[in-house]
Write a protein that holds these residues in place. Structure first.
Motif, PDB file in Angstrom:
ATOM      1  N   ARG A 104      13.951  50.654  45.398  1.00 64.38           N
ATOM      2  CA  ARG A 104      14.021  51.090  44.001  1.00 64.38           C
ATOM      3  C   ARG A 104      13.131  50.196  43.139  1.00 64.38           C
ATOM      4  N   PRO A 105      12.774  50.649  41.925  1.00 68.31           N
ATOM      5  CA  PRO A 105      11.952  49.814  41.050  1.00 68.31           C
ATOM      6  C   PRO A 105      12.676  48.521  40.657  1.00 68.31           C
ATOM      7  N   ALA A 106      11.941  47.435  40.638  1.00 66.09           N
ATOM      8  CA  ALA A 106      12.486  46.131  40.240  1.00 66.09           C
ATOM      9  C   ALA A 106      11.399  45.359  39.502  1.00 66.09           C
ATOM     10  N   PHE A 107      11.823  44.450  38.636  1.00 72.89           N
ATOM     11  CA  PHE A 107      10.886  43.525  38.006  1.00 72.89           C
ATOM     12  C   PHE A 107      10.529  42.496  39.065  1.00 72.89           C
ATOM     13  N   GLN A 108       9.248  42.331  39.322  1.00 70.26           N
ATOM     14  CA  GLN A 108       8.827  41.448  40.405  1.00 70.26           C
ATOM     15  C   GLN A 108       7.988  40.306  39.844  1.00 70.26           C
TER      16      GLN A 108
ATOM     17  N   VAL B  58       7.888  35.477  46.276  1.00 65.48           N
ATOM     18  CA  VAL B  58       7.968  36.681  45.452  1.00 65.48           C
ATOM     19  C   VAL B  58       9.447  36.881  45.116  1.00 65.48           C
ATOM     20  N   ASP B  59       9.753  37.145  43.837  1.00 68.78           N
ATOM     21  CA  ASP B  59      11.123  37.400  43.397  1.00 68.78           C
ATOM     22  C   ASP B  59      11.265  38.857  42.968  1.00 68.78           C
ATOM     23  N   ASP B  60      12.386  39.473  43.320  1.00 68.07           N
ATOM     24  CA  ASP B  60      12.803  40.773  42.790  1.00 68.07           C
ATOM     25  C   ASP B  60      13.959  40.508  41.836  1.00 68.07           C
ATOM     26  N   VAL B  61      13.900  41.075  40.615  1.00 71.40           N
ATOM     27  CA  VAL B  61      14.935  40.823  39.613  1.00 71.40           C
ATOM     28  C   VAL B  61      15.427  42.158  39.044  1.00 71.40           C
ATOM     29  N   ARG B  62      16.730  42.260  38.892  1.00 72.57           N
ATOM     30  CA  ARG B  62      17.367  43.438  38.284  1.00 72.57           C
ATOM     31  C   ARG B  62      18.334  42.991  37.202  1.00 72.57           C
ATOM     32  N   ARG B  63      18.458  43.801  36.140  1.00 73.06           N
ATOM     33  CA  ARG B  63      19.437  43.499  35.089  1.00 73.06           C
ATOM     34  C   ARG B  63      20.810  43.950  35.558  1.00 73.06           C
ATOM     35  N   VAL B  64      21.781  43.055  35.484  1.00 73.28           N
ATOM     36  CA  VAL B  64      23.164  43.347  35.854  1.00 73.28           C
ATOM     37  C   VAL B  64      23.937  43.815  34.621  1.00 73.28           C
TER      38      VAL B  64
ATOM     39  N   GLY C 256      21.530  40.464  29.068  1.00 75.86           N
ATOM     40  CA  GLY C 256      21.449  39.005  29.084  1.00 75.86           C
ATOM     41  C   GLY C 256      21.702  38.356  30.429  1.00 75.86           C
ATOM     42  N   ARG C 257      22.002  39.124  31.470  1.00 75.41           N
ATOM     43  CA  ARG C 257      22.264  38.560  32.797  1.00 75.41           C
ATOM     44  C   ARG C 257      21.501  39.356  33.856  1.00 75.41           C
ATOM     45  N   TYR C 258      20.822  38.633  34.741  1.00 76.27           N
ATOM     46  CA  TYR C 258      19.953  39.244  35.736  1.00 76.27           C
ATOM     47  C   TYR C 258      20.226  38.656  37.116  1.00 76.27           C
ATOM     48  N   LEU C 259      20.151  39.496  38.132  1.00 76.58           N
ATOM     49  CA  LEU C 259      20.323  39.068  39.515  1.00 76.58           C
ATOM     50  C   LEU C 259      18.965  39.137  40.193  1.00 76.58           C
TER      51      LEU C 259
ATOM     52  N   ALA D  10       7.702  46.964  40.442  1.00 74.20           N
ATOM     53  CA  ALA D  10       7.245  47.360  41.776  1.00 74.20           C
ATOM     54  C   ALA D  10       8.436  47.794  42.617  1.00 74.20           C
ATOM     55  N   THR D  11       8.146  48.364  43.745  1.00 72.96           N
ATOM     56  CA  THR D  11       9.178  48.775  44.688  1.00 72.96           C
ATOM     57  C   THR D  11       9.867  47.533  45.250  1.00 72.96           C
ATOM     58  N   SER D  12      11.184  47.497  45.142  1.00 69.76           N
ATOM     59  CA  SER D  12      11.966  46.357  45.617  1.00 69.76           C
ATOM     60  C   SER D  12      11.863  46.211  47.124  1.00 69.76           C
ATOM     61  N   HIS D  13      11.823  44.973  47.563  1.00 67.77           N
ATOM     62  CA  HIS D  13      11.846  44.679  48.991  1.00 67.77           C
ATOM     63  C   HIS D  13      13.230  44.939  49.594  1.00 67.77           C
ATOM     64  N   ILE D  14      14.248  45.056  48.745  1.00 59.78           N
ATOM     65  CA  ILE D  14      15.622  45.205  49.226  1.00 59.78           C
ATOM     66  C   ILE D  14      15.981  46.662  49.483  1.00 59.78           C
ATOM     67  N   ASP D  15      15.776  47.522  48.477  1.00 62.87           N
ATOM     68  CA  ASP D  15      16.255  48.901  48.615  1.00 62.87           C
ATOM     69  C   ASP D  15      15.231  49.967  48.238  1.00 62.87           C
TER      70      ASP D  15
END
Length: 81
Positions: free
Chosen positions: A13-17, A33-39, A42-45, A6-11
């Motif tokens: 852009r698409p994010a895993f929600q 609700v969490d927004d998650v991005r791959r950094v 194996g590591r996600y912010l 879904a559209t990120s609440h932060i910027d």
């Protein structure tokens, strides 16, 4: 939780929600609700948003997730009506 891209609440852009509001759990009751991005592999912010008012939901709650080799435990929780 309900998951989606879904559209990120932060910027915007698409994010895993991860949306916990659909379930009768503590996280669902606080409207988490969490927004998650791959950094990197194996590591996600992630950033959690929760609260009962718009001003409460604007406070970012950052966290880091790391890949694991453990087996999936299965679905838990009760879906809200």
């Amino acid at each position: 939780m309900v998951t989606r891209i879904a559209t990120s609440h932060i910027d915007g852009r698409p994010a895993f929600q991860l949306d916990y509001r659909a379930f009768d759990t503590v996280n669902g009751r606080i409207n988490l609700v969490d927004d998650v991005r791959r950094v990197q592999p194996g590591r996600y912010l992630g950033f959690g948003f929760w609260g009962f008012t718009d001003s409460q939901r604007r406070v970012l709650q950052p966290f880091i997730l790391e890949a694991t080799s453990r087996q999936y435990r299965g679905d838990i929780g009760t879906l809200r009506a």
